[in-house]
Design a protein around this motif. Structure first.
Motif, mmCIF file in Angstrom:
data_model
loop_
_atom_site.group_PDB
_atom_site.id
_atom_site.type_symbol
_atom_site.label_atom_id
_atom_site.label_comp_id
_atom_site.label_asym_id
_atom_site.label_seq_id
_atom_site.Cartn_x
_atom_site.Cartn_y
_atom_site.Cartn_z
ATOM 1 N N CYS A 68 27.328 -65.152 -59.185
ATOM 2 C CA CYS A 68 28.251 -65.851 -58.219
ATOM 3 C C CYS A 68 28.195 -66.932 -58.047
ATOM 4 C CB CYS A 68 27.489 -65.318 -57.410
ATOM 5 S SG CYS A 68 27.736 -65.766 -55.567
ATOM 6 N N GLU A 82 25.967 -57.038 -55.073
ATOM 7 C CA GLU A 82 27.067 -57.148 -53.999
ATOM 8 C C GLU A 82 26.209 -56.734 -52.988
ATOM 9 O OE1 GLU A 82 30.183 -56.074 -53.916
ATOM 10 O OE2 GLU A 82 30.313 -56.308 -55.837
ATOM 11 N N GLU A 83 25.022 -57.099 -52.779
ATOM 12 C CA GLU A 83 23.909 -56.973 -51.941
ATOM 13 C C GLU A 83 24.065 -59.413 -51.208
ATOM 14 O OE1 GLU A 83 19.404 -56.613 -50.792
ATOM 15 O OE2 GLU A 83 19.847 -55.186 -51.648
ATOM 16 N N HIS A 84 23.916 -59.647 -52.188
ATOM 17 C CA HIS A 84 23.896 -60.739 -52.263
ATOM 18 C C HIS A 84 25.554 -61.890 -51.461
ATOM 19 C CE1 HIS A 84 24.615 -65.787 -53.032
ATOM 20 N NE2 HIS A 84 25.323 -65.214 -53.970
ATOM 21 N N TYR A 85 26.094 -60.685 -51.550
ATOM 22 C CA TYR A 85 27.429 -61.576 -51.384
ATOM 23 C C TYR A 85 27.709 -60.673 -49.256
ATOM 24 C CZ TYR A 85 29.976 -61.586 -55.711
ATOM 25 O OH TYR A 85 30.144 -62.079 -57.370
ATOM 26 N N ARG A 86 27.191 -60.203 -49.623
ATOM 27 C CA ARG A 86 26.845 -59.527 -47.887
ATOM 28 C C ARG A 86 25.750 -60.219 -47.150
ATOM 29 N NH1 ARG A 86 27.439 -54.305 -49.916
ATOM 30 N NH2 ARG A 86 24.893 -54.474 -49.686
ATOM 31 N N SER A 87 25.687 -61.332 -47.305
ATOM 32 C CA SER A 87 23.693 -61.792 -47.237
ATOM 33 C C SER A 87 24.374 -63.379 -46.324
ATOM 34 C CB SER A 87 23.133 -63.156 -48.028
ATOM 35 O OG SER A 87 23.585 -63.849 -49.484
ATOM 36 N N LYS A 88 24.025 -63.654 -45.711
ATOM 37 C CA LYS A 88 24.185 -64.892 -44.853
ATOM 38 C C LYS A 88 24.389 -66.694 -45.922
ATOM 39 C CE LYS A 88 22.412 -65.443 -40.065
ATOM 40 N NZ LYS A 88 21.821 -66.456 -39.502
ATOM 41 N N HIS A 90 25.289 -66.687 -48.866
ATOM 42 C CA HIS A 90 26.405 -67.121 -49.563
ATOM 43 C C HIS A 90 27.447 -67.062 -48.591
ATOM 44 C CE1 HIS A 90 29.284 -65.423 -52.492
ATOM 45 N NE2 HIS A 90 29.738 -64.960 -51.782
ATOM 46 N N LYS A 91 27.632 -66.399 -47.044
ATOM 47 C CA LYS A 91 28.437 -66.945 -46.455
ATOM 48 C C LYS A 91 28.592 -68.278 -45.800
ATOM 49 C CE LYS A 91 28.619 -61.764 -44.896
ATOM 50 N NZ LYS A 91 28.557 -60.940 -44.371
#
Length: 126
Positions: A68, A82-88, A90-91
């Motif tokens: 990432c 992909e789970e990390h991309y959906r985390s708060k 990362h956002k």
């Protein structure tokens, strides 16, 4: 006079603080990540395109293939990434990196008065 030892909680807090602090030193600074993102934007590439061309490194998790760029982290597998991309976390990091440029070391030195000296106007010598 029974009860728990009062120092037990202090030791637990001290150890957990060290593990949380240890991770901060392993990642790049915000300004270095921001510069890499600017280089990719100038080249016309996306952060997802840059992660496709990674060299294989046995010392990194997942052989260094799942990275990432915004968070400067490697992951063990594609599903974890992909789970990390959906985390708060990362956002928030994407929002932080898309905003104004973070402070650099030069900014910190200038604020502390350690930058280039200002000697005023140069006088004409005769």
């Amino acid at each position: 006079m029974g009860g728990k030892c009062p120092h037990r909680k202090v030791k637990k807090r001290r150890l957990s603080h060290k593990t949380a602090r240890r991770g901060k030193f392993l990642v790049k600074a915000d300004d270095a990540v921001y510069d890499e993102l600017l280089k990719l934007a100038d080249a016309g590439k996306d952060a997802a395109d840059a992660s496709q061309q990674l060299p294989v490194d046995e010392d990194l998790p997942g052989m260094g293939q799942f990275y990432c760029l915004h968070c400067d982290r490697y992951f063990a597998s594609e599903s974890v990434k992909e789970e990390h991309y959906r985390s708060k976390r990362h956002k928030k990091r994407i929002k932080q990196m898309s905003g104004p440029a973070p402070h650099t070391q030069l900014d910190a030195e200038l604020a502390a008065g350690m930058g280039m000296p200002d000697n005023g106007l140069k006088l004409m010598s005769m």
